[in-house]
Write a protein that holds these residues in place. Structure first.
Motif: not given
Length: 216
Positions: A21-23, A139, A184-185, A188, A191-192, A207
């Motif tokens: 995951a990208r945060c 997402h 993962s989504s 993400e 986190s948003d 990110v």
């Protein structure tokens, strides 16, 4: 026998997707102890949204971020300001759960201090829930059986602490069932959501990848 050999492959796959995951860079994520009584397998992450004392140069749309950035602009020695905190817990039961409507369940918590005008808004709970639904949709994180509770917490000080200003916090407790082991989504999106609670505007850039689990 290797302990990992006893962990179901579906849960291991879910852990791998969490690591991918990208945060946002304002979000600090760390693994924390997971609850042991909610499901046979679980992992938990703790989150903090912080703004460096140097300032980020962006204008928050609401919440304490505006005050934090303004204070940071006064001098270069300001410390990092915590704007919001949260917990993200992924549960897995190989036997499934009728309540969850699936084998996985995501349980989350977010808390942030708000400005007085926004904290007094009667529609705040509805807005908070809408933020979560919108984040999941943005997402493309498919889910079902979602539920949650939004709470406003008013803090007032008296006696020797009477000089301390009052504050209003918003808390959101929510849970939902992801439709697959690729979560993962979902992380993400959540986190948003934490960043939204902190008053930070949505940003497409900046990110960073979720760090690997710490080894003991």
């Amino acid at each position: 026998m290797n302990a990992l050999a006893q962990v179901p492959s579906e849960f291991l796959h879910a852990l791998e997707t969490l690591r991918k995951a990208r945060c946002r860079r304002e979000l600090r994520l760390d693994e924390i102890p997971a609850p042991s009584r909610l499901a046979p397998f679980a992992v938990a992450l703790g989150a903090e949204v912080v703004v460096s004392g140097q300032g980020s140069g962006t204008a928050p749309v609401h919440g304490p971020a505006a005050m934090a950035l303004a204070a940071a602009a006064v001098g270069d020695n300001a410390e990092d300001d915590e704007l919001a905190t949260g917990r993200f817990i992924l549960l897995y039961d190989p036997d499934g759960s009728a309540v969850w409507d699936g084998e996985f369940r995501i349980v989350t918590y977010i808390r942030a201090q708000l400005e007085a005008e926004m904290g007094n808004d009667e529609m705040l709970g509805t807005v908070a829930w809408a933020w979560l639904v919108e984040a999941l949709e943005n997402h493309k994180a498919p889910y079902r059986a979602a539920g949650g509770t939004a709470t406003r917490v008013l803090s007032e000080s008296f006696g020797t602490l009477s000089g301390r200003p009052g504050s209003i916090d918003i808390e959101l407790r929510a849970s939902w069932t992801p439709t697959s082991s690729d979560v993962s989504s979902h992380l993400e999106a959540w986190s948003d959501m934490v960043c939204t609670f902190a008053g930070l505007p949505p940003l497409p850039d900046g990110v960073s990848a979720l760090p690997r689990r710490r080894r003991s």
